[in-house]
Design an enzyme around this catalytic site. Structure first.
Site: not given
Ligand code: CTP
Length: 404
Positions: A327, A345, A279, A210, A289, A341
């Protein structure tokens, strides 16, 4: 607006070839809104002209103990009183010896004796001179007075020798100046910060990731350090340099990040998960490759561990667990999503930002506009600020949680 805006910096320049480098420091300080007044020793004037420093600082340069223009004033006393911080850069072996032994035989040394505010000293000299026991003893003495010594860099010197003695980089001096002005409210804290994206390889030349640049996480690390914390930064791939004084562990994937977070957890009192963790990861990364074919390609993915969620779960079962700060970067319903969240969490605080807004708040920007939601239901809308200032607002909220 910068954290240094309106600060009055007195810059003492001494006789070292590195004197020319601090001409740029003056410009950098002024860009941040500082008022800079320059004092130069006689030897410094041989390396760089007072005219240059006057033009860059926008103020007259002081070189002598007695002012020809205003003989009724006592420059060393008025200059010592009128600044917020004295920065001596480059500091020669001779000036360091003067400071150590309380000599008052030139304007700069006399100002240092008459100053009650913070004094930062940036040594720059030949590496043999720097390593000489006399210089090292003098540095130990001025440290014992409470002066902050910023270690010189190692490398090739103007004289051709190699070793420690090169004037530190501006960024290190800047961090030390910011530290001198920052509250030391995190001095007892061991802070663990994750930053940047993760990369999940599909084959040796392609990955899922990303656009996170890590700027917010690195700003959190720098500012926590400024506020006295011991900081470990676990960083995904970014183009950034770790802030001075911060231990940095580099990782690539979410699974690697998870392993490092768990390994560091025991010695941690605050965790901030600023990383944009992927995720999902490819279910079967290919060793070679993947060649293009005619048909469409589908890429099976498996879920990555949710590191923060796992920490939140462990927190439920433990009486003594680090504060958890998460975050949430959202493109819609950011407050509802942030609140969800925070709950799911089991966080103490969540930093929510609306990435669907403008370029000023998107990935890679130098600014951010966030809302802070805490476990007690408090909401703080932080205005558009630099990421460094935003980071300080986050630490202010964390400090309130620690106090409360
Ligand atoms: N986070 C994490 N591990 C993951 C995904 C997210 O520790 N696999 C943490 C991020 O570092 C951030 C928080 O969870 O502090 C929220 O991440 P975000 O990407 O906004 O949310 P997700 O929980 O992944 O949910 P979604 O993608 O459905 O919005």
């Amino acid at each position: 607006m910068s954290l240094l805006t309106d600060k009055k910096i007195l810059l003492g320049i001494t006789g070292s070839i590195a004197a020319y480098k601090v001409a740029d420091w003056v410009r950098a300080l002024r860009r941040e809104g500082c008022q800079v007044t320059v004092v130069m020793t006689e030897a410094a004037c041989r390396f760089i002209s007072p005219l240059t420093m006057a033009a860059l600082s926008g103020n007259p340069v002081h070189t002598g103990m007695f002012s020809a223009e205003a003989p009724e004033t006592i420059p060393h006393i008025s200059l010592a009183k009128e600044h917020d911080l004295l920065l001596i850069a480059p500091a020669s072996a001779q000036t360091i010896a003067r400071l150590a032994h309380g000599l008052a035989d030139n304007l700069l040394a006399t100002i240092a004796l008459a100053s009650s505010g913070p004094i930062l000293v940036c040594p720059a000299m030949n590496s043999v001179m720097f390593q000489h026991p006399a210089t090292q003893a003098n540095l130990a003495i001025i440290r014992s007075y409470g002066y902050q010594v910023i270690e010189p860099d190692c490398g090739k010197m103007a004289c051709g020798d190699e070793g420690p003695g090169r004037l530190t980089e501006w960024e290190n001096a800047r961090q030390a100046i910011l530290t001198a002005f920052a509250p030391q409210d995190l001095a007892d804290e061991q802070v663990l910060i994750t930053a940047g994206p993760t990369r999940e390889s599909f084959d040796p030349v392609r990955f899922l990731s990303n656009p996170s640049t890590g700027k917010m996480g690195y700003a959190l690390a720098a500012t926590a350090r400024q506020r006295g914390a011991t900081v470990t930064l676990i960083s995904g791939p970014t183009g950034l340099t770790a802030p001075p004084g911060v231990r940095c562990i580099h990782v690539t994937t979410a699974v690697e990040m998870q392993a490092q977070v768990m390994a560091c957890l025991e010695a941690t009192t605050i965790v901030v998960k600023a990383a944009a963790v992927s995720d999902y990861r490819p279910a079967e990364p290919q060793p070679h490759k993947v060649k293009k074919g005619e048909a469409a390609l589908s890429l099976p993915l498996v879920a990555n561990p949710d590191i923060l969620k796992e920490l939140g779960k462990r927190k439920r079962d433990s009486a003594k667990f680090p504060l958890l700060i998460g975050f949430a970067a959202e493109s819609r319903d950011h407050l509802t999503e942030g609140a969800r969240k925070l709950q799911e969490k089991n966080l103490d605080l969540i930093v929510v930002n609306d990435i669907g807004g403008t370029e000023e708040t998107g990935f890679g920007a130098d600014t951010n506009r966030v809302t802070l939601l805490d476990r007690n239901g408090a909401q703080e809308d932080v205005p558009l600020l630099s990421k460094e200032e935003t980071a300080h607002r986050i630490w202010d909220a964390v400090a309130r949680l620690i106090d409360g």
